[in-house]
Design a protein around this motif. Structure first.
Motif, PDB file in Angstrom:
ATOM      1  N   GLN A   5       0.835  -1.200   0.000  1.00 55.70           N
ATOM      2  CA  GLN A   5       0.000   0.000   0.000  1.00 55.70           C
ATOM      3  C   GLN A   5       0.872   1.253   0.000  1.00 55.70           C
ATOM      4  N   ALA A   6       1.992   1.205   0.736  1.00 55.87           N
ATOM      5  CA  ALA A   6       2.910   2.342   0.737  1.00 55.87           C
ATOM      6  C   ALA A   6       3.617   2.472  -0.612  1.00 55.87           C
ATOM      7  N   LEU A   7       4.089   1.343  -1.153  1.00 57.76           N
ATOM      8  CA  LEU A   7       4.761   1.372  -2.454  1.00 57.76           C
ATOM      9  C   LEU A   7       3.834   1.876  -3.549  1.00 57.76           C
ATOM     10  N   ALA A   8       2.541   1.660  -3.371  1.00 61.43           N
ATOM     11  CA  ALA A   8       1.577   2.111  -4.388  1.00 61.43           C
ATOM     12  C   ALA A   8       1.553   3.626  -4.527  1.00 61.43           C
ATOM     13  N   ASP A   9       2.116   4.357  -3.551  1.00 60.08           N
ATOM     14  CA  ASP A   9       2.169   5.815  -3.648  1.00 60.08           C
ATOM     15  C   ASP A   9       3.373   6.304  -4.449  1.00 60.08           C
ATOM     16  N   SER A  10       4.263   5.363  -4.847  1.00 60.10           N
ATOM     17  CA  SER A  10       5.466   5.740  -5.589  1.00 60.10           C
ATOM     18  C   SER A  10       5.132   6.018  -7.057  1.00 60.10           C
ATOM     19  N   ASP A  11       6.027   6.771  -7.721  1.00 63.90           N
ATOM     20  CA  ASP A  11       5.914   6.976  -9.163  1.00 63.90           C
ATOM     21  C   ASP A  11       6.894   6.083  -9.918  1.00 63.90           C
ATOM     22  N   ASP A  12       7.681   5.321  -9.190  1.00 67.60           N
ATOM     23  CA  ASP A  12       8.694   4.467  -9.810  1.00 67.60           C
ATOM     24  C   ASP A  12       8.042   3.167 -10.259  1.00 67.60           C
ATOM     25  N   PRO A  13       8.132   2.816 -11.561  1.00 66.59           N
ATOM     26  CA  PRO A  13       7.511   1.580 -12.041  1.00 66.59           C
ATOM     27  C   PRO A  13       7.961   0.342 -11.286  1.00 66.59           C
ATOM     28  N   ASP A  14       9.240   0.292 -10.902  1.00 71.36           N
ATOM     29  CA  ASP A  14       9.716  -0.890 -10.178  1.00 71.36           C
ATOM     30  C   ASP A  14       8.999  -1.042  -8.833  1.00 71.36           C
ATOM     31  N   ASP A  15       8.797   0.085  -8.141  1.00 71.26           N
ATOM     32  CA  ASP A  15       8.072   0.032  -6.870  1.00 71.26           C
ATOM     33  C   ASP A  15       6.625  -0.421  -7.090  1.00 71.26           C
ATOM     34  N   LEU A  16       6.020   0.118  -8.127  1.00 69.56           N
ATOM     35  CA  LEU A  16       4.625  -0.227  -8.397  1.00 69.56           C
ATOM     36  C   LEU A  16       4.487  -1.690  -8.791  1.00 69.56           C
ATOM     37  N   LEU A  17       5.433  -2.192  -9.590  1.00 74.02           N
ATOM     38  CA  LEU A  17       5.385  -3.603  -9.972  1.00 74.02           C
ATOM     39  C   LEU A  17       5.610  -4.513  -8.758  1.00 74.02           C
TER      40      LEU A  17
END
Length: 911
Positions: free
Chosen positions: A789-801
């Protein structure tokens, strides 16, 4: 194939296959298949078709239970499937031609024949003659003769013995005694039903016919008509004296010891000639109804006993029970539970009044709380027969037993009756104690105003009773209510005073109770000695055998560890405490502990296990039911399941009635998350803001930081200092550096991102936009969903994936959809599809529990480890794994996991 699955007959089928292969090569044989009625002889024969070679044939003839058997009865059943020669011989009832015609029919080289004669114990003489002729010649024929019979119905003079003796001397004869089903097989037959397999096994003793009929009937509360008819048909064939003896024994729920059998079957003037009491049971034994040993007599199957008992007219049933009651009372050693049972069945109210209270006391002392409650409930139906003081004691005892069993509904009115009676009797000590129990049970029943009033009145009355220990226990009970309402300072003051009294009078129950309240309230306000004090409360209770206080200490210890996010420590105590509560039959606390384990599983991403483990608590008292609803509702919210809103709303209703921050906070957080996933910011604020204001008085409240996050996401972040949260074990409080590390210098602007304090509450970090720090914190805490849920706030594709991989593994589709949308927004074109609709609909047809077990198999857990997690026996897990292998059509666990990966139902796999 048979209508029902045939289990645990692999060896028998292999023997039949071997016999048919030998017959195909020209060597015939006899196969004897025997066992009690319903053991599966006919089912085995039907399944035998599957082991026949393609060119083979199966002929089946049936013997009938007729007073005058028809000549050649089973052979006549073959007409139409055999040649004209045998048909003519049978039509003419020619006993000289029939044997040769049958031999000629079976002598077909290249076409092996299996001839099965069912229920040979009922065969007529003509058939037996033909079969004896055939057995002498069978080895020279390409045929297998199968004889099925009930060996338990063959008396010493039975005519079938001659044929069996001849068969036993024939080379190649195979004997296949059919055994009852094991408990594992019964579990497999009941797994698609709501029935308890152990209960089904207990009433059927593993008889396949009884098992399948009980499953088809949906239970054994009432004997299925098919079973009742079969049993009554057997009873009808008994001599009158044997029928009467069987009826007498049928009113006894268990086996009958020899000492009890003698007075029940002794001679009576009106029935001379029964001097040999055991002789009258022989016929029932030979009919497969009874098992007789020198020590005891018992019905072979509990369902058979019930069928006989249910058929008795009420007057005769009462008569038989009166005879049992008289014999039990006259015996030198009383069995109070049995006495009360037969007193009730006989309608003997005097005996109930005399023996039921004592039976309840004995049952409670041995930990048999269900039985104790039943005895008390029976006694209370005759309440006018007891003086007021004794009646008040019965109500109090019944209320406590119901409380122990988690039955808040009957417990509360019973205790209220007890208090009303105590008010009229003038004994302040007993009234104060009754009010203390009313406070406890009132809270248990979700009647906090009743509990508060009773606790305060109890303390007031006991101040004048001259009983310091009773007063201290009442004060500790009031401290307990303060603690549950987060009035922690008031709780600590009262509980500490009670501890002093407990130590002075050496009262372990009081000491454990007061230490518990002091420690739990102190834990919430940061008392460094709280954990040690709570562990002492537990050990004192365990050493003194105080089950109630030990269970409550376990619950509060586990709950406090969960609030501190110490999942491993909590789970360790949970394994110990669940076994203790289950073993002592403290059902109410057992449900609470299962909910606590569900909370651990929820937090650590073991959602399927969480759903499974809290299931029993849905029928528990309100506090435990609230927990089960919250756990399952939160998972449903995160998975986007349609029942989510209803589950959370039910939890909300209980929480509002309990009016405790402990309940209000988690429900508000779940509702806020649901609103945020729907994109409804106004609803997030409407739900989270009142709860945040309510909890803000306790900055250490474990839910406060999450509510802060939801308000921040809705654009309504509270002003002032954010809640500090609770650091994991070994981490210093917020703003305090780790031991041995200097405080960072101030004044110079930091380069890059500011050095974070030793611990920052992850929810607060995320609320402030530092999703990376939040993800680190949630990872350290072991909370995968919150990390994603925290990573979902990132703009980095790797974090989102990375977030998406976790969410897909958990089945968290609503947040997964949001992350996919963000990936598209940042220009990612190759986005994992995630679980398909087919996957969600469970293409393998697995039950929810089988799916849970499969996913744990995929984790590499052994069956024993899975059993420990799910709080079931290893044999139960064996059954579930076997069912998964069957449904997948694979031979081992590795292949099952591989197939599950292909289907996309193993967590962590993207398609």
């Amino acid at each position: 194939m048979p209508d029902r699955p045939i289990l645990e007959r692999e060896r028998e089928l292999a023997e039949l296959a071997s016999a048919t292969r030998a017959a195909a090569e020209g060597t015939g044989s006899v196969v004897l298949v025997f066992g009690e009625a319903g053991i599966g002889k006919s089912s085995l024969l039907q399944t035998a078709r599957s082991v026949l070679p393609a060119e083979g044939r199966l002929l089946v003839g049936y013997c009938d239970d007729l007073s005058t058997p028809r000549p050649f009865g089973p052979l006549r059943d073959l007409v139409g499937a055999v040649g004209a020669g045998l048909a003519r011989a049978l039509d003419a009832s020619d006993r000289t031609r029939a044997p040769d015609a049958l031999r000629a029919e079976l002598d077909r080289p290249g076409q092996p024949t299996v001839l099965a004669v069912e229920d040979a114990h009922w065969a007529d003489e003509a058939t037996l003659d033909v079969l004896q002729f055939l057995v002498r010649r069978i080895t020279a024929l390409p045929a297998v003769l199968i004889l099925t019979y009930r060996d338990d119905e063959l008396g010493p003079e039975h005519p079938l013995h001659r044929l069996l003796g001849l068969a036993s001397r024939t080379p190649g004869t195979r004997r296949l005694p059919l055994q009852k089903l094991s408990t594992s097989a019964v579990r497999r037959l009941t797994e698609q039903s709501a029935l308890d397999p152990d209960d089904v096994y207990a009433v059927t003793a593993g008889n396949p016919f009884f098992v399948t009929e009980v499953v088809a009937a949906g239970g054994a509360r009432k004997v299925p008509p098919t079973i009742a008819d079969a049993v009554r048909g057997r009873v009808a064939g008994l001599p009158e004296a044997s029928r009467e003896a069987l009826e007498q024994l049928a009113v006894l729920p268990s086996g009958v010891e020899r000492w009890l059998l003698d007075p029940l079957l002794r001679d009576r003037p009106e029935r001379p000639g029964n001097a040999d009491r055991m002789h009258v049971l022989a016929a029932a034994e030979q009919h497969g109804l009874l098992t007789v040993t020198p020590q005891r007599v018992a019905f072979r199957h509990e369902l058979a006993r019930r069928a006989v008992a249910d058929a008795l007219p009420a007057a005769r049933r009462m008569h038989y029970n009166r005879r049992v009651l008289r014999a039990l009372v006259e015996h030198t050693e009383w069995d109070l539970s049995r006495i009360v049972h037969h007193a009730a069945e006989a309608g003997d109210t005097d005996a109930i009044v005399r023996y039921a209270p004592a039976a309840a006391t004995e049952a409670s002392r041995t930990g048999a709380h269900r039985e104790a409650a039943a005895h008390l409930r029976l006694a209370l139906t005759l309440r006018t027969r007891f003086p007021d003081d004794a009646l008040a004691g019965l109500f109090e005892a019944y209320a406590v037993e119901c409380y122990t069993l988690g039955q808040a509904g009957p417990a509360l009115p019973a205790q209220q009756e007890a208090v009303a009676l105590r008010r009229t009797l003038g004994d302040k000590a007993k009234l104060g104690t009754a009010l203390r129990w009313l406070a406890r049970i009132g809270w248990w029943a979700n009647e906090r105003p009743t509990a508060e009033r009773a606790a305060e009145e109890g303390v007031k009355i006991l101040r004048d009773a001259g009983e310091p220990a009773l007063l201290a226990m009442a004060q500790s009970s009031l401290a307990q209510l303060h603690m549950l309402a987060n009035r922690n300072e008031e709780s600590v003051a009262l509980a500490a005073e009670a501890v002093t009294v407990a130590r002075s009078v050496d009262d372990p129950a009081l000491l454990s109770h007061a230490l518990n309240n002091w420690a739990t309230a102190g834990w919430r306000i940061g008392d460094p000695d709280a954990e040690a004090r709570l562990v002492e409360s537990l050990r004192v209770a365990l050493d003194a055998g105080e089950t109630d206080h030990a269970c409550r200490a376990y619950v509060n210890l586990v709950w406090s560890l969960i609030e501190d996010r110490r999942w491993d420590d909590a789970d360790r105590y949970l394994t110990e405490s669940i076994g203790y509560a289950d073993g002592t039959e403290f059902v109410g606390f057992l449900a609470y502990l299962l909910v606590a384990r569900g909370l651990v599983y929820l937090a650590t991403g073991r959602w399927d296990e969480a759903v499974a483990v809290v299931e029993p608590a849905f029928d528990a008292q309100p506090a435990a039911r609230w927990g089960a609803l919250t756990v399952r509702g939160r998972i449903a919210v995160r998975r986007g399941l349609p029942e989510a809103d209803d589950l959370i709303d039910q939890a909300r209703q209980i929480a509002e009635r309990m009016d405790e921050p402990l309940r209000i906070g988690p429900v508000a957080a779940a509702r806020a998350e649901a609103a945020w996933l729907r994109g409804d910011r106004a609803a997030v604020t409407a739900v989270a803001a009142p709860a945040y204001d309510r909890l803000a008085g306790d900055p250490r409240d474990p839910v406060l930081p999450e509510l802060y996050l939801w308000l921040a996401k809705a654009g309504a972040a509270p002003t002032g200092t954010p809640p500090p949260g609770r650091p994991p074990p070994g981490r210093p409080p917020p703003g305090q550096p780790p031991a041995g590390q200097a405080t960072p210098p101030t004044g110079a602007p930091p380069t890059g991102r500011a050095t974070p304090p030793a611990w920052t509450e992850p929810y607060v970090a995320q609320a402030r936009g530092d999703w990376a720090l939040a993800a680190e914190g949630f990872t350290e805490l072991g909370c995968p969903y919150e990390c994603a849920q925290a990573l979902a706030d990132s703009d980095d594709p790797d974090d989102l994936l990375a977030a998406l991989s976790v969410l897909d593994g958990l089945g968290a589709e609503p947040l997964g959809r949001r992350v996919r949308a963000r990936l598209r927004d940042v220009g990612v074109t190759r986005i994992p599809r995630g679980p398909t609709d087919t996957t969600r609909d469970n293409p393998a047809g697995l039950t929810e529990r089988q799916l849970t077990v499969l996913r744990m198999v995929a984790e590499g857990l052994t069956n024993a480890q899975i059993a420990e997690r799910l709080v079931v026996s290893t044999r139960t897990v064996d059954t579930h794994v076997g069912a998964v292998l069957d449904k997948f059509g694979v031979r081992n666990r590795r292949d099952a996991v591989a197939h599950a990966v292909t289907l996309g139902i193993v967590p962590g796999q993207s398609r």
